[in-house]
Write a protein that holds these residues in place. Structure first.
Motif, PDB file in Angstrom:
ATOM      1  N   LYS A 113       0.734  -1.244   0.036  1.00  0.00           N
ATOM      2  CA  LYS A 113      -0.108  -0.034  -0.111  1.00  0.00           C
ATOM      3  C   LYS A 113       0.938   1.094   0.061  1.00  0.00           C
ATOM      4  O   LYS A 113       1.936   1.305   0.548  1.00  0.00           O
ATOM      5  CB  LYS A 113      -0.834  -0.032   1.199  1.00  0.00           C
ATOM      6  CG  LYS A 113      -1.885  -1.112   1.247  1.00  0.00           C
ATOM      7  CD  LYS A 113      -2.612  -0.813   2.593  1.00  0.00           C
ATOM      8  CE  LYS A 113      -3.866  -1.961   2.583  1.00  0.00           C
ATOM      9  NZ  LYS A 113      -4.721  -2.085   3.660  1.00  0.00           N
ATOM     10  N   ALA A 115       0.548   5.647   0.700  1.00  0.00           N
ATOM     11  CA  ALA A 115      -0.099   6.842   0.738  1.00  0.00           C
ATOM     12  C   ALA A 115       0.767   7.968   0.724  1.00  0.00           C
ATOM     13  O   ALA A 115       1.786   7.945   0.756  1.00  0.00           O
ATOM     14  CB  ALA A 115      -0.584   6.882   2.300  1.00  0.00           C
ATOM     15  N   ARG A 117       0.951  12.084   1.835  1.00  0.00           N
ATOM     16  CA  ARG A 117       0.348  13.259   2.642  1.00  0.00           C
ATOM     17  C   ARG A 117       1.052  14.589   1.830  1.00  0.00           C
ATOM     18  O   ARG A 117       2.259  14.655   1.863  1.00  0.00           O
ATOM     19  CB  ARG A 117       0.909  13.121   3.974  1.00  0.00           C
ATOM     20  CG  ARG A 117       0.481  14.249   5.119  1.00  0.00           C
ATOM     21  CD  ARG A 117       0.438  13.947   6.449  1.00  0.00           C
ATOM     22  NE  ARG A 117       1.800  13.515   6.807  1.00  0.00           N
ATOM     23  CZ  ARG A 117       2.350  14.469   7.626  1.00  0.00           C
ATOM     24  NH1 ARG A 117       1.987  15.717   7.811  1.00  0.00           N
ATOM     25  NH2 ARG A 117       3.661  14.207   8.143  1.00  0.00           N
ATOM     26  N   ARG A 125      -4.580   8.235  -0.982  1.00  0.00           N
ATOM     27  CA  ARG A 125      -4.287   6.810  -1.448  1.00  0.00           C
ATOM     28  C   ARG A 125      -3.409   7.065  -2.726  1.00  0.00           C
ATOM     29  O   ARG A 125      -3.905   7.788  -3.517  1.00  0.00           O
ATOM     30  CB  ARG A 125      -5.096   6.068  -1.393  1.00  0.00           C
ATOM     31  CG  ARG A 125      -5.877   5.367  -0.208  1.00  0.00           C
ATOM     32  CD  ARG A 125      -7.353   4.398  -0.558  1.00  0.00           C
ATOM     33  NE  ARG A 125      -6.670   3.391  -1.193  1.00  0.00           N
ATOM     34  CZ  ARG A 125      -7.600   2.861  -2.240  1.00  0.00           C
ATOM     35  NH1 ARG A 125      -8.705   3.476  -2.398  1.00  0.00           N
ATOM     36  NH2 ARG A 125      -6.856   1.807  -2.988  1.00  0.00           N
ATOM     37  N   GLU A 127      -0.726   4.661  -6.001  1.00  0.00           N
ATOM     38  CA  GLU A 127      -0.565   3.352  -6.334  1.00  0.00           C
ATOM     39  C   GLU A 127       0.656   3.541  -7.165  1.00  0.00           C
ATOM     40  O   GLU A 127       1.155   4.600  -7.854  1.00  0.00           O
ATOM     41  CB  GLU A 127      -1.780   2.656  -7.348  1.00  0.00           C
ATOM     42  CG  GLU A 127      -1.899   3.648  -8.585  1.00  0.00           C
ATOM     43  CD  GLU A 127      -2.974   2.948  -9.471  1.00  0.00           C
ATOM     44  OE1 GLU A 127      -3.603   2.086  -9.115  1.00  0.00           O
ATOM     45  OE2 GLU A 127      -3.206   3.455 -10.552  1.00  0.00           O
ATOM     46  N   VAL A 142      -1.575   9.663  -7.326  1.00  0.00           N
ATOM     47  CA  VAL A 142      -2.722   9.540  -6.434  1.00  0.00           C
ATOM     48  C   VAL A 142      -3.914   9.031  -7.007  1.00  0.00           C
ATOM     49  O   VAL A 142      -4.342   9.512  -8.155  1.00  0.00           O
ATOM     50  CB  VAL A 142      -2.755  11.034  -5.782  1.00  0.00           C
ATOM     51  CG1 VAL A 142      -1.617  11.429  -4.904  1.00  0.00           C
ATOM     52  CG2 VAL A 142      -3.009  12.130  -6.741  1.00  0.00           C
ATOM     53  N   SER A 144      -7.198   9.913  -5.684  1.00  0.00           N
ATOM     54  CA  SER A 144      -8.287  10.767  -5.811  1.00  0.00           C
ATOM     55  C   SER A 144      -7.937  11.947  -6.255  1.00  0.00           C
ATOM     56  O   SER A 144      -6.935  12.700  -5.812  1.00  0.00           O
ATOM     57  CB  SER A 144      -8.830  10.821  -4.234  1.00  0.00           C
ATOM     58  OG  SER A 144      -7.642  11.135  -3.364  1.00  0.00           O
TER      59      SER A 144
END
Length: 367
Positions: A113, A115, A117, A125, A127, A142, A144
């Motif tokens: 996973k 993430a 920030r 989230r 990939e 990202v 979203s």
């Protein structure tokens, strides 16, 4: 006698008074001089031009810099990597308005996973789009789409000078949005990567780079991207004034390939080369071929490696495209400038005689 007594009494009283004054001074200072209310703020005047330019650079660039956190096991690490059990934390920066973020390959290698920030504190989230271990570069995207800041402007690493100012923004030890400054300490360094190759023309800087800075941008005084911070040399694992950054000219070639195809071709001719130490030990200047990969371009044109029976040195590559070759990185630097599939001209020496050989350059895989 009476006068002596009077003098003694006078001296005693004087000493007593002086002692009383000395003991009373701290209390008098506290009563009359203690700042028991907020002090008046003194105006400082304008910032210097150097300070203003640094502040402006940070304010413009920092929104595009993010923290990258990868969860997973079994990832390979480099000296100065930002590891803790099961988690890798590094830095990244926005490459385009599609949400593609550049970081180090060793930050996201083996991640389950990922993430991100942002500078505003948002957790997104992401990939992994592609990795290039041979260059310690990776792209994550990202998932979203939110309002994204402008990508960092891209500069060039071809005209960098030792001594010019540089600025690194990252997340050392998880302390996000940290700015460090320094100079370019050296150019044309060579750095091994987890992919088993060397990146040439690496930038050395004394700007503080610590665990957590991996994958962050190295900027010039115009705020342009000139490198991606990747590793430090330090016995203690923290900054010792020697940090490295992948040159932006390499980044600008590799990243679009990762976005488009998820991988980068590894140009090669199919040789296993001897170490520089071995070449130096036998008094040979050039790339000593240990062996050729069966069926490879080098094998097809008849290049010969070291004789397995008596250890006799075979072919030695001494020039490529007319440029002298002293070490393997000189050869790989030219190979990486060739679009795969391509072709290069080698000058090869064997038993004191030299010949010119035209060899195909192909994708040998691995990254």
């Amino acid at each position: 006698m009476r006068s002596f007594r009077l003098l003694g009494a006078t001296l005693f009283v004087a000493v007593l008074v002086m002692l009383t004054v000395v003991l009373a001074i701290p209390y008098a200072r506290q009563i009359f001089f203690a700042a028991s209310v907020p002090r008046v703020i003194q105006p400082r005047g304008d910032l210097s031009s150097l300070e203003n330019s640094t502040v402006e650079l940070f304010e413009q660039a920092s929104p595009s810099v993010v923290q990258v956190v990868a969860l997973g096991e079994g990832r390979s690490r480099l000296p100065g990597s930002d590891d803790s059990p099961g988690m890798e934390s590094g830095t990244g920066f926005l490459w385009d308005l599609a949400g593609n973020i550049v970081t180090n390959a060793h930050v996201v290698s083996g991640a389950r996973k990922v993430a991100v920030r942002t500078a505003s504190g948002s957790m997104l989230r992401a990939e992994v789009t592609g990795t290039a271990p041979n260059y310690d570069l990776a792209v994550v995207r990202v998932l979203s789409m939110t309002s994204l800041p402008s990508p960092l402007p891209v500069g060039s690493s071809a005209d960098l000078k030792v001594g010019q100012s540089v600025y690194a923004i990252g997340n050392p030890f998880g302390l996000d949005q940290s700015l460090t400054t320094g100079v370019i300490s050296a150019l044309r360094r060579r750095m091994p990567t987890a992919g088993g190759r060397e990146v040439s023309n690496v930038i050395q800087t004394d700007a503080a780079i610590n665990p957590g800075n991996s994958g962050g941008p190295l900027l010039d005084s115009a705020g342009r991207l000139i490198g991606v911070t990747t590793a430090i040399i330090s016995p203690s694992g923290v900054n010792a004034g020697i940090g490295f950054a992948i040159p932006v000219d390499v980044v600008n070639r590799v990243v679009p390939e990762l976005i488009r195809a998820g991988r980068v071709p590894t140009p090669g001719i199919g040789i296993i080369a001897a170490s520089e130490a071995l070449a130096t030990g036998i008094g040979v200047e050039g790339v000593v071929i240990v062996r050729t990969v069966p069926g490879s371009p080098a094998d097809r044109v008849g290049l010969k490696g070291i004789d397995a029976g008596d250890g006799t040195v075979g072919d030695v590559i001494v020039a490529v495209e007319g440029k002298p070759v002293q070490r393997l990185s000189d050869l790989t630097e030219v190979l990486e400038s060739v679009k795969v599939p391509g072709r290069i001209q080698l000058t090869v020496e064997h038993n004191g005689s030299s010949r010119s050989v035209s060899v195909d350059v192909v994708d040998i895989g691995g990254g």
